[in-house]
Design a protein around this motif. Structure first.
Motif, PDB file in Angstrom:
ATOM      1  N   GLY A  95     -20.678  -9.074 -46.469  1.00 21.05           N
ATOM      2  CA  GLY A  95     -21.537  -9.391 -45.112  1.00 21.05           C
ATOM      3  C   GLY A  95     -22.629  -8.685 -45.382  1.00 21.05           C
ATOM      4  N   VAL A  96     -22.919  -7.384 -45.918  1.00 22.23           N
ATOM      5  CA  VAL A  96     -23.973  -6.622 -45.862  1.00 22.23           C
ATOM      6  C   VAL A  96     -25.109  -7.347 -46.925  1.00 22.23           C
ATOM      7  CG1 VAL A  96     -25.210  -4.616 -46.825  1.00 22.23           C
ATOM      8  CG2 VAL A  96     -22.915  -4.427 -45.253  1.00 22.23           C
ATOM      9  N   ASN A  97     -24.285  -7.693 -48.078  1.00 25.93           N
ATOM     10  CA  ASN A  97     -25.216  -8.340 -49.152  1.00 25.93           C
ATOM     11  C   ASN A  97     -25.791  -9.754 -48.613  1.00 25.93           C
ATOM     12  OD1 ASN A  97     -24.426 -11.093 -50.943  1.00 25.93           O
ATOM     13  ND2 ASN A  97     -25.276  -9.445 -52.195  1.00 25.93           N
ATOM     14  N   ALA A  98     -24.891 -10.470 -47.840  1.00 25.80           N
ATOM     15  CA  ALA A  98     -25.737 -11.833 -47.145  1.00 25.80           C
ATOM     16  C   ALA A  98     -26.784 -11.599 -46.567  1.00 25.80           C
ATOM     17  CB  ALA A  98     -24.333 -12.401 -46.441  1.00 25.80           C
ATOM     18  N   VAL A  99     -26.591 -10.734 -45.578  1.00 25.95           N
ATOM     19  CA  VAL A  99     -27.749 -10.376 -44.545  1.00 25.95           C
ATOM     20  C   VAL A  99     -29.155  -9.774 -45.288  1.00 25.95           C
ATOM     21  CG1 VAL A  99     -26.391 -10.211 -42.512  1.00 25.95           C
ATOM     22  CG2 VAL A  99     -27.052  -8.297 -43.710  1.00 25.95           C
ATOM     23  N   VAL A 100     -29.000  -9.102 -46.371  1.00 26.62           N
ATOM     24  CA  VAL A 100     -29.837  -8.302 -46.897  1.00 26.62           C
ATOM     25  C   VAL A 100     -30.623  -9.406 -47.643  1.00 26.62           C
ATOM     26  CG1 VAL A 100     -30.656  -6.957 -48.982  1.00 26.62           C
ATOM     27  CG2 VAL A 100     -29.076  -6.194 -47.329  1.00 26.62           C
ATOM     28  N   ILE A 101     -29.948 -10.406 -48.510  1.00 29.42           N
ATOM     29  CA  ILE A 101     -30.509 -11.551 -49.145  1.00 29.42           C
ATOM     30  C   ILE A 101     -31.491 -12.409 -48.313  1.00 29.42           C
ATOM     31  CG2 ILE A 101     -30.405 -13.596 -50.308  1.00 29.42           C
ATOM     32  CD1 ILE A 101     -27.648 -12.171 -51.640  1.00 29.42           C
ATOM     33  N   LYS A 102     -30.781 -12.834 -47.075  1.00 31.68           N
ATOM     34  CA  LYS A 102     -31.608 -13.643 -46.321  1.00 31.68           C
ATOM     35  C   LYS A 102     -32.865 -12.877 -45.511  1.00 31.68           C
ATOM     36  CE  LYS A 102     -31.932 -17.414 -44.323  1.00 31.68           C
ATOM     37  NZ  LYS A 102     -32.530 -18.709 -44.988  1.00 31.68           N
ATOM     38  N   ALA A 135     -32.856 -18.189 -56.863  1.00 29.42           N
ATOM     39  CA  ALA A 135     -31.718 -17.896 -56.806  1.00 29.42           C
ATOM     40  C   ALA A 135     -31.187 -17.492 -58.234  1.00 29.42           C
ATOM     41  CB  ALA A 135     -30.646 -19.070 -56.208  1.00 29.42           C
ATOM     42  N   ILE A 136     -31.655 -18.508 -59.100  1.00 26.67           N
ATOM     43  CA  ILE A 136     -31.248 -18.002 -60.557  1.00 26.67           C
ATOM     44  C   ILE A 136     -31.764 -16.720 -60.834  1.00 26.67           C
ATOM     45  CG2 ILE A 136     -31.500 -18.619 -62.799  1.00 26.67           C
ATOM     46  CD1 ILE A 136     -31.665 -21.566 -62.087  1.00 26.67           C
ATOM     47  N   LYS A 137     -32.925 -16.190 -60.763  1.00 28.29           N
ATOM     48  CA  LYS A 137     -33.516 -15.120 -60.903  1.00 28.29           C
ATOM     49  C   LYS A 137     -32.774 -13.900 -60.150  1.00 28.29           C
ATOM     50  CE  LYS A 137     -38.224 -17.086 -62.393  1.00 28.29           C
ATOM     51  NZ  LYS A 137     -39.589 -17.101 -62.057  1.00 28.29           N
ATOM     52  N   LEU A 138     -32.574 -14.202 -59.020  1.00 25.38           N
ATOM     53  CA  LEU A 138     -31.847 -13.152 -58.290  1.00 25.38           C
ATOM     54  C   LEU A 138     -30.620 -12.966 -58.733  1.00 25.38           C
ATOM     55  CD1 LEU A 138     -31.873 -11.291 -55.748  1.00 25.38           C
ATOM     56  CD2 LEU A 138     -30.871 -13.389 -54.306  1.00 25.38           C
ATOM     57  N   THR A 139     -29.885 -13.828 -59.208  1.00 25.54           N
ATOM     58  CA  THR A 139     -28.684 -13.798 -59.699  1.00 25.54           C
ATOM     59  C   THR A 139     -28.638 -12.905 -60.985  1.00 25.54           C
ATOM     60  OG1 THR A 139     -27.762 -15.804 -58.768  1.00 25.54           O
ATOM     61  CG2 THR A 139     -26.559 -14.825 -60.233  1.00 25.54           C
ATOM     62  N   ALA A 140     -29.386 -13.333 -61.828  1.00 21.20           N
ATOM     63  CA  ALA A 140     -29.457 -12.517 -63.123  1.00 21.20           C
ATOM     64  C   ALA A 140     -30.201 -11.229 -63.202  1.00 21.20           C
ATOM     65  CB  ALA A 140     -30.816 -13.615 -63.887  1.00 21.20           C
ATOM     66  N   ALA A 184     -20.709 -18.952 -59.557  1.00 24.47           N
ATOM     67  CA  ALA A 184     -20.418 -19.045 -58.094  1.00 24.47           C
ATOM     68  C   ALA A 184     -21.510 -18.190 -57.508  1.00 24.47           C
ATOM     69  CB  ALA A 184     -18.982 -18.464 -58.060  1.00 24.47           C
ATOM     70  N   MET A 185     -21.734 -17.064 -58.036  1.00 22.23           N
ATOM     71  CA  MET A 185     -22.788 -16.122 -57.121  1.00 22.23           C
ATOM     72  C   MET A 185     -23.988 -16.723 -57.076  1.00 22.23           C
ATOM     73  SD  MET A 185     -22.728 -13.531 -55.278  1.00 22.23           S
ATOM     74  CE  MET A 185     -21.214 -12.751 -55.873  1.00 22.23           C
ATOM     75  N   LEU A 186     -24.643 -17.511 -58.327  1.00 25.93           N
ATOM     76  CA  LEU A 186     -25.723 -18.327 -58.329  1.00 25.93           C
ATOM     77  C   LEU A 186     -25.664 -19.023 -57.157  1.00 25.93           C
ATOM     78  CD1 LEU A 186     -27.524 -19.379 -61.595  1.00 25.93           C
ATOM     79  CD2 LEU A 186     -27.136 -20.887 -59.691  1.00 25.93           C
ATOM     80  N   LEU A 187     -24.763 -20.066 -57.097  1.00 27.53           N
ATOM     81  CA  LEU A 187     -24.713 -21.003 -56.134  1.00 27.53           C
ATOM     82  C   LEU A 187     -24.688 -20.284 -54.703  1.00 27.53           C
ATOM     83  CD1 LEU A 187     -22.193 -23.436 -57.729  1.00 27.53           C
ATOM     84  CD2 LEU A 187     -24.636 -23.689 -58.020  1.00 27.53           C
ATOM     85  N   TYR A 188     -24.015 -19.200 -54.475  1.00 28.38           N
ATOM     86  CA  TYR A 188     -23.971 -18.785 -53.129  1.00 28.38           C
ATOM     87  C   TYR A 188     -25.254 -18.249 -52.804  1.00 28.38           C
ATOM     88  CZ  TYR A 188     -22.322 -15.368 -49.543  1.00 28.38           C
ATOM     89  OH  TYR A 188     -22.075 -14.695 -48.381  1.00 28.38           O
ATOM     90  N   PHE A 189     -26.075 -17.471 -53.764  1.00 25.12           N
ATOM     91  CA  PHE A 189     -27.305 -17.010 -53.308  1.00 25.12           C
ATOM     92  C   PHE A 189     -28.467 -18.241 -53.053  1.00 25.12           C
ATOM     93  CE2 PHE A 189     -27.348 -13.017 -56.042  1.00 25.12           C
ATOM     94  CZ  PHE A 189     -26.527 -12.453 -55.103  1.00 25.12           C
ATOM     95  N   ASP A 217     -31.369 -21.505 -49.189  1.00 25.45           N
ATOM     96  CA  ASP A 217     -31.408 -22.846 -48.408  1.00 25.45           C
ATOM     97  C   ASP A 217     -30.917 -23.066 -47.064  1.00 25.45           C
ATOM     98  OD1 ASP A 217     -32.436 -23.607 -50.991  1.00 25.45           O
ATOM     99  OD2 ASP A 217     -30.850 -24.512 -51.782  1.00 25.45           O
ATOM    100  N   THR A 218     -29.933 -22.476 -46.566  1.00 23.92           N
ATOM    101  CA  THR A 218     -29.622 -22.541 -45.381  1.00 23.92           C
ATOM    102  C   THR A 218     -29.777 -21.045 -44.807  1.00 23.92           C
ATOM    103  OG1 THR A 218     -27.309 -22.136 -46.034  1.00 23.92           O
ATOM    104  CG2 THR A 218     -27.911 -24.279 -46.075  1.00 23.92           C
TER     105      THR A 218
END
Length: 300
Positions: A164-171, A179-184, A231-236, A241-242
């Motif tokens: 949950g923390v991860n998601a709000v920090v990213i957004k 997303a690819i660079k972030l995941t990598a 999966a994490m790449l797609l999640y980011f 995107d949303t």
């Protein structure tokens, strides 16, 4: 294929199927690997796979961006990788999958606590209902028997809170990083401490390939490549995107996938799993993304 990658519903389905299956893959990997080995191998493996993108990306980021990428990575790509396998030494994959569906509720809670994102009354009600569902599962299920341990179940809840923390920090802090660079970049950073952990487990020094290792290694390899890196790449990408709340609604499907795998593998499935799981899903429905983004209110 590009149209599919840019379709939020396609991404949501792939993420749910992949992560919903990850609990069973962890269970099968635990047959020969320790929880710390599983966590470290997932992060180190992803770092090696994506390092050629992540390291150059880090050199192009500002210090502030790197700090937020590191924080997001700790909560979303490092800590949960160890919490889940540790918990699953005492908790079934079905229960882990059901409780992991709390993530959207934690997104709502931490969105307010960290960034002051206000919520409607129905969303607050949804969070309360969701937590009541989780509480009923924890109290009436295997977490309350001699065969399991309450604190191991709470590790699953802690992992959900971490996501949950991860998601709000990213957004809210790094929404414009590719997303690819972030995941990598995330895995390039956290592969280093994970490699140290892997060394101290003795895995590197003492590993010897045996016939009984073949199947668990294949499960762990699939978990690392598809359940972790891809999966994490797609999640980011989905978060960017949303929204963090929409991306976390993979939790609608994730527990269903986890439970199906658990039942097929002979795990116990009780009325309380259904009851608590439904309460959690009702809570997620009430906090679901609205047409207008939540208003940001400065924290005093």
């Amino acid at each position: 294929m590009k149209n599919f990658i840019n379709n939020k519903w396609f991404l949501l389905l792939v993420i749910a199927l992949t992560w919903g299956s990850s609990f069973m893959l962890i269970k099968k990997s635990l047959v020969v690997f320790t929880p710390y080995e599983i966590g470290a191998i997932r992060v180190v493996g992803s770092g090696l796979l994506l390092g050629f993108i992540g390291i150059p990306a880090l050199f192009k980021m500002t210090k502030k961006t790197i700090i937020w990428v590191t924080i997001a990575g700790f909560f979303g790509n490092f800590l949960p990788m160890y919490l889940f396998p540790i918990a699953q030494t005492q908790v079934s994959s079905s229960l882990a999958g059901i409780l992991d569906s709390l993530v959207p509720i934690f997104v709502l809670v931490f969105g307010f606590l960290i960034f002051g994102i206000t919520s409607k009354k129905t969303q607050i009600l949804g969070a309360i209902i969701g937590f009541l569902g989780a509480a009923s599962i924890i109290y009436f299920s295997e977490a309350n028997t001699e065969d399991s341990n309450f604190w191991y179940v709470m590790l699953v809840v802690l992992a959900g809170a971490s996501y949950g923390v991860n998601a709000v920090v990213i957004k809210e802090r790094i929404p414009n990083v590719n997303a690819i660079k972030l995941t990598a970049a995330v895995y390039s950073i956290w592969a280093i401490p994970s490699l140290i952990i892997l060394y101290f487990t003795g895995f590197i020094q003492n590993f010897e390939m045996k016939p009984e290792f073949t199947e668990p290694i294949s499960y762990l390899a699939f978990l690392t490549v598809f359940g972790t890196a891809i999966a994490m790449l797609l999640y980011f990408k989905l978060i960017q995107d949303t929204s963090a709340v929409f991306a976390s609604t993979a939790s609608y499907l994730l527990p269903i996938v986890a439970v199906i795998w658990g039942v097929l593998d002979g795990e116990k499935f009780t009325f309380w799993y259904v009851f608590g799981g439904l309460l959690i899903l009702i809570g997620i429905y009430l906090i679901r993304e609205k047409k207008k983004d939540p208003k940001l209110v400065p924290r005093g």
